[in-house]
Design a protein around this motif. Structure first.
Motif, PDB file in Angstrom:
ATOM      1  N   PHE A 279      48.045  79.392  -8.068  1.00 47.07           N
ATOM      2  CA  PHE A 279      48.292  78.636  -9.288  1.00 47.07           C
ATOM      3  C   PHE A 279      49.326  77.519  -9.111  1.00 47.07           C
ATOM      4  O   PHE A 279      49.565  76.772 -10.057  1.00 47.07           O
ATOM      5  CB  PHE A 279      48.772  79.586 -10.398  1.00 47.07           C
ATOM      6  CG  PHE A 279      47.815  80.713 -10.666  1.00 47.07           C
ATOM      7  CD1 PHE A 279      46.689  80.512 -11.432  1.00 47.07           C
ATOM      8  CD2 PHE A 279      48.038  81.976 -10.141  1.00 47.07           C
ATOM      9  CE1 PHE A 279      45.802  81.551 -11.687  1.00 47.07           C
ATOM     10  CE2 PHE A 279      47.172  83.023 -10.383  1.00 47.07           C
ATOM     11  CZ  PHE A 279      46.039  82.806 -11.151  1.00 47.07           C
ATOM     12  N   VAL A 280      49.937  77.413  -7.944  1.00 47.69           N
ATOM     13  CA  VAL A 280      50.974  76.390  -7.731  1.00 47.69           C
ATOM     14  C   VAL A 280      50.521  75.330  -6.732  1.00 47.69           C
ATOM     15  O   VAL A 280      51.334  74.521  -6.282  1.00 47.69           O
ATOM     16  CB  VAL A 280      52.288  77.044  -7.238  1.00 47.69           C
ATOM     17  CG1 VAL A 280      52.798  78.041  -8.249  1.00 47.69           C
ATOM     18  CG2 VAL A 280      52.099  77.710  -5.877  1.00 47.69           C
ATOM     19  N   LEU A 281      49.231  75.298  -6.411  1.00 48.72           N
ATOM     20  CA  LEU A 281      48.752  74.391  -5.368  1.00 48.72           C
ATOM     21  C   LEU A 281      48.597  72.959  -5.844  1.00 48.72           C
ATOM     22  O   LEU A 281      48.448  72.058  -5.028  1.00 48.72           O
ATOM     23  CB  LEU A 281      47.406  74.884  -4.818  1.00 48.72           C
ATOM     24  CG  LEU A 281      47.435  76.239  -4.115  1.00 48.72           C
ATOM     25  CD1 LEU A 281      46.036  76.619  -3.682  1.00 48.72           C
ATOM     26  CD2 LEU A 281      48.367  76.186  -2.920  1.00 48.72           C
ATOM     27  N   PHE A 282      48.613  72.739  -7.137  1.00 50.69           N
ATOM     28  CA  PHE A 282      48.359  71.402  -7.669  1.00 50.69           C
ATOM     29  C   PHE A 282      49.621  70.740  -8.197  1.00 50.69           C
ATOM     30  O   PHE A 282      49.547  69.825  -9.016  1.00 50.69           O
ATOM     31  CB  PHE A 282      47.291  71.478  -8.773  1.00 50.69           C
ATOM     32  CG  PHE A 282      46.012  72.110  -8.312  1.00 50.69           C
ATOM     33  CD1 PHE A 282      45.098  71.389  -7.572  1.00 50.69           C
ATOM     34  CD2 PHE A 282      45.735  73.434  -8.610  1.00 50.69           C
ATOM     35  CE1 PHE A 282      43.913  71.973  -7.144  1.00 50.69           C
ATOM     36  CE2 PHE A 282      44.559  74.028  -8.198  1.00 50.69           C
ATOM     37  CZ  PHE A 282      43.645  73.291  -7.450  1.00 50.69           C
ATOM     38  N   GLY A 283      50.766  71.192  -7.747  1.00 52.22           N
ATOM     39  CA  GLY A 283      52.032  70.588  -8.138  1.00 52.22           C
ATOM     40  C   GLY A 283      53.018  70.610  -6.988  1.00 52.22           C
ATOM     41  O   GLY A 283      52.729  71.098  -5.887  1.00 52.22           O
ATOM     42  N   ARG A 284      54.186  70.081  -7.253  1.00 51.38           N
ATOM     43  CA  ARG A 284      55.206  70.033  -6.211  1.00 51.38           C
ATOM     44  C   ARG A 284      55.837  71.391  -5.940  1.00 51.38           C
ATOM     45  O   ARG A 284      56.552  71.551  -4.947  1.00 51.38           O
ATOM     46  CB  ARG A 284      56.297  69.034  -6.611  1.00 51.38           C
ATOM     47  CG  ARG A 284      55.807  67.591  -6.689  1.00 51.38           C
ATOM     48  CD  ARG A 284      56.927  66.638  -7.020  1.00 51.38           C
ATOM     49  NE  ARG A 284      56.459  65.258  -7.054  1.00 51.38           N
ATOM     50  CZ  ARG A 284      57.237  64.212  -7.323  1.00 51.38           C
ATOM     51  NH1 ARG A 284      58.538  64.417  -7.588  1.00 51.38           N
ATOM     52  NH2 ARG A 284      56.734  62.996  -7.334  1.00 51.38           N
ATOM     53  N   LEU A 285      55.561  72.344  -6.796  1.00 51.65           N
ATOM     54  CA  LEU A 285      56.115  73.677  -6.585  1.00 51.65           C
ATOM     55  C   LEU A 285      55.529  74.354  -5.354  1.00 51.65           C
ATOM     56  O   LEU A 285      56.105  75.316  -4.839  1.00 51.65           O
ATOM     57  CB  LEU A 285      55.867  74.538  -7.829  1.00 51.65           C
ATOM     58  CG  LEU A 285      56.586  75.901  -7.909  1.00 51.65           C
ATOM     59  CD1 LEU A 285      58.092  75.694  -7.872  1.00 51.65           C
ATOM     60  CD2 LEU A 285      56.168  76.654  -9.157  1.00 51.65           C
ATOM     61  N   LYS A 286      54.406  73.836  -4.872  1.00 48.30           N
ATOM     62  CA  LYS A 286      53.783  74.481  -3.713  1.00 48.30           C
ATOM     63  C   LYS A 286      54.624  74.314  -2.451  1.00 48.30           C
ATOM     64  O   LYS A 286      54.548  75.147  -1.544  1.00 48.30           O
ATOM     65  CB  LYS A 286      52.394  73.913  -3.467  1.00 48.30           C
ATOM     66  CG  LYS A 286      52.359  72.489  -2.943  1.00 48.30           C
ATOM     67  CD  LYS A 286      50.936  72.055  -2.644  1.00 48.30           C
ATOM     68  CE  LYS A 286      50.890  70.623  -2.130  1.00 48.30           C
ATOM     69  NZ  LYS A 286      49.513  70.192  -1.836  1.00 48.30           N
ATOM     70  N   ASP A 317      48.210  78.139   6.325  1.00 47.58           N
ATOM     71  CA  ASP A 317      48.945  77.489   5.232  1.00 47.58           C
ATOM     72  C   ASP A 317      49.018  75.980   5.405  1.00 47.58           C
ATOM     73  O   ASP A 317      49.248  75.253   4.430  1.00 47.58           O
ATOM     74  CB  ASP A 317      50.361  78.064   5.145  1.00 47.58           C
ATOM     75  CG  ASP A 317      50.370  79.504   4.669  1.00 47.58           C
ATOM     76  OD1 ASP A 317      49.358  79.949   4.106  1.00 47.58           O
ATOM     77  OD2 ASP A 317      51.384  80.206   4.886  1.00 47.58           O
ATOM     78  N   ALA A 318      48.825  75.496   6.638  1.00 46.47           N
ATOM     79  CA  ALA A 318      48.906  74.055   6.881  1.00 46.47           C
ATOM     80  C   ALA A 318      47.797  73.280   6.193  1.00 46.47           C
ATOM     81  O   ALA A 318      47.897  72.055   6.054  1.00 46.47           O
ATOM     82  CB  ALA A 318      48.877  73.773   8.386  1.00 46.47           C
ATOM     83  N   VAL A 319      46.726  73.949   5.748  1.00 43.18           N
ATOM     84  CA  VAL A 319      45.628  73.246   5.097  1.00 43.18           C
ATOM     85  C   VAL A 319      46.046  72.676   3.751  1.00 43.18           C
ATOM     86  O   VAL A 319      45.406  71.739   3.241  1.00 43.18           O
ATOM     87  CB  VAL A 319      44.426  74.210   4.943  1.00 43.18           C
ATOM     88  CG1 VAL A 319      44.680  75.231   3.853  1.00 43.18           C
ATOM     89  CG2 VAL A 319      43.147  73.444   4.653  1.00 43.18           C
ATOM     90  N   PHE A 320      47.120  73.172   3.168  1.00 41.89           N
ATOM     91  CA  PHE A 320      47.552  72.722   1.846  1.00 41.89           C
ATOM     92  C   PHE A 320      48.555  71.572   1.907  1.00 41.89           C
ATOM     93  O   PHE A 320      48.992  71.096   0.858  1.00 41.89           O
ATOM     94  CB  PHE A 320      48.160  73.891   1.069  1.00 41.89           C
ATOM     95  CG  PHE A 320      47.201  75.018   0.856  1.00 41.89           C
ATOM     96  CD1 PHE A 320      46.191  74.909  -0.079  1.00 41.89           C
ATOM     97  CD2 PHE A 320      47.291  76.177   1.602  1.00 41.89           C
ATOM     98  CE1 PHE A 320      45.292  75.943  -0.278  1.00 41.89           C
ATOM     99  CE2 PHE A 320      46.409  77.216   1.415  1.00 41.89           C
ATOM    100  CZ  PHE A 320      45.398  77.101   0.478  1.00 41.89           C
TER     101      PHE A 320
END
Length: 396
Positions: A279-286, A317-320
């Motif tokens: 749920f945090v992949l679309f913001g800077r929180l990721k 994790d590098a894919v994000f």
């Protein structure tokens, strides 16, 4: 029959639906996304499997070879039930096994370097699948993840960046220079465009599948932990630290286990990170979440002795991370190197030499200059004459 309001509303609804669909179509077909992330996945998993095979080289016969307790006959019986396949199970000849092992080492190295990546990705997936299926009861979560990623990477254009193929294409472009491109027929141009579009679509779908696989892995692991009473009470990591099978450093595990509050907080943070990750992949929180997950996987590698699993998760994790992160990172590294180089003292000159004046003598507040003479001669100090206002009165 439809009312007039419904008839007039349909075109607007269709236009509203056409916008997102058009954007999605352009995202899939216009250009390949996350090319640098795909290159990191290629380099990471190729290197991991190469190191894994080199580490198990002394034990290769007992794990996958003819000397393994899990004989090729038993493997074929399992394959008949599961539909699996392994190149290593085709023969129990030792020379054949050694040849397969050597070719897998070469394939992993060439896949990591990005030489003929399209072909090497297929060979790498076949090799990983064969070794995984030959001795499936010796595998763990890290092996399973590398197996999945090796299959997914076949779909991606992971050789477009940071590879020998990319270097060869750049050299070919430089050599071509301003040479005019040969004229092609309309059918040849359409065929070339269709091929490029197909490669782009397959690559983007492959990267999406990889990202979805990682999200599913974290989400399912977090939800599974939530259902456990030990994770809810904060004692799960206490039991993990006391498992004899996963204690490469017993003294370190015992030291951490003494801090029960820290261990309980680490357990709660682990569950929170895994559940919240999708749920945090679309913001800077990721970015802070990815940093904390990196620390978690390093802790698993050190405390539990699972470096292959931790390395596979860190690479996944590098894919994000977006491409701009990988393009800016080399510039930041070069800037740091330049700053460190500028802070170093000049060769032949000691650090701080000539920067601090010598302490004054004879009650005079004047500046002194050190004169450096050749070896064997006495050093002399020359004092400049201070102004009259700077001469201290003599003490009686």
């Amino acid at each position: 029959m439809q009312s007039e309001a419904q008839k007039t509303a349909l075109p607007g609804a269709e236009r509203g639906l056409a916008g997102p669909l058009t954007s999605l179509w352009h995202l899939l077909t216009r250009r390949p996304v996350s090319l640098y992330a795909a290159a990191v996945l290629r380099i990471g998993y190729g290197l991991l499997y190469l190191v894994f095979l080199l580490r198990e080289f002394p034990h290769r016969d007992e794990i996958w070879g003819p000397g393994s307790p899990w004989t090729p006959a038993l493997a074929h019986q399992l394959f008949d039930q599961t539909g699996w396949f392994s190149v290593l199970a085709l023969s129990d000849n030792r020379a054949y096994f050694e040849l397969c092992y050597g070719l897998t080492l070469v394939t992993s190295a060439l896949f990591m370097l990005g030489w003929r990546t399209r072909v090497m990705s297929v060979l790498f997936a076949v090799a990983v699948t064969s070794f995984h299926g030959r001795s499936i009861f010796m595998t763990d979560g890290g092996d399973n993840l590398i197996l999945l990623m090796s299959i997914y990477l076949v779909l991606t254009a992971c050789g477009r960046r940071w590879s020998l193929d990319a270097r060869r294409d750049r050299l070919k472009t430089v050599r071509a220079g301003n040479a005019t491109e040969p004229t092609r027929s309309l059918f040849a141009r359409q065929l070339r465009d269709a091929r490029a579009t197909l490669i782009t679509v397959v690559h983007n779908c492959g990267m999406f599948v990889i990202a979805a696989q990682v999200c599913f892995l974290y989400g399912s692991a977090g939800l599974y932990k939530v259902q456990g009473a030990s994770w809810g009470s904060g004692t799960a990591l206490h039991y993990v630290l006391n498992l004899e099978l996963f204690r490469p450093w017993p003294a370190l595990s015992h030291f951490l286990d003494e801090h029960s509050l820290v261990v309980a907080m680490a357990g709660y943070v682990t569950v929170l990170l895994q559940v919240a990750f999708p749920f945090v992949l679309f913001g800077r929180l990721k970015y802070p979440v990815l940093a904390m997950l990196l620390g978690m996987h390093i802790g698993i590698a050190v405390l539990m002795g699972l470096p292959l699993f931790s390395g596979a998760m860190i690479v996944a994790d590098a894919v994000f991370l977006p491409d701009r992160f990988y393009t800016v990172l080399p510039h930041l590294c070069r800037r740091v190197v330049r700053r460190r180089g500028s802070r170093r003292p000049a060769p032949g000159r000691a650090a701080g030499s000539g920067t601090v004046p010598a302490q004054g003598g004879r009650g005079v507040l004047g500046s002194r200059h050190r004169v450096v003479l050749p070896a064997g001669r006495k050093d002399t100090t020359l004092a400049t004459e201070p102004p009259a206002a700077q001469v201290l009165p003599k003490s009686s």
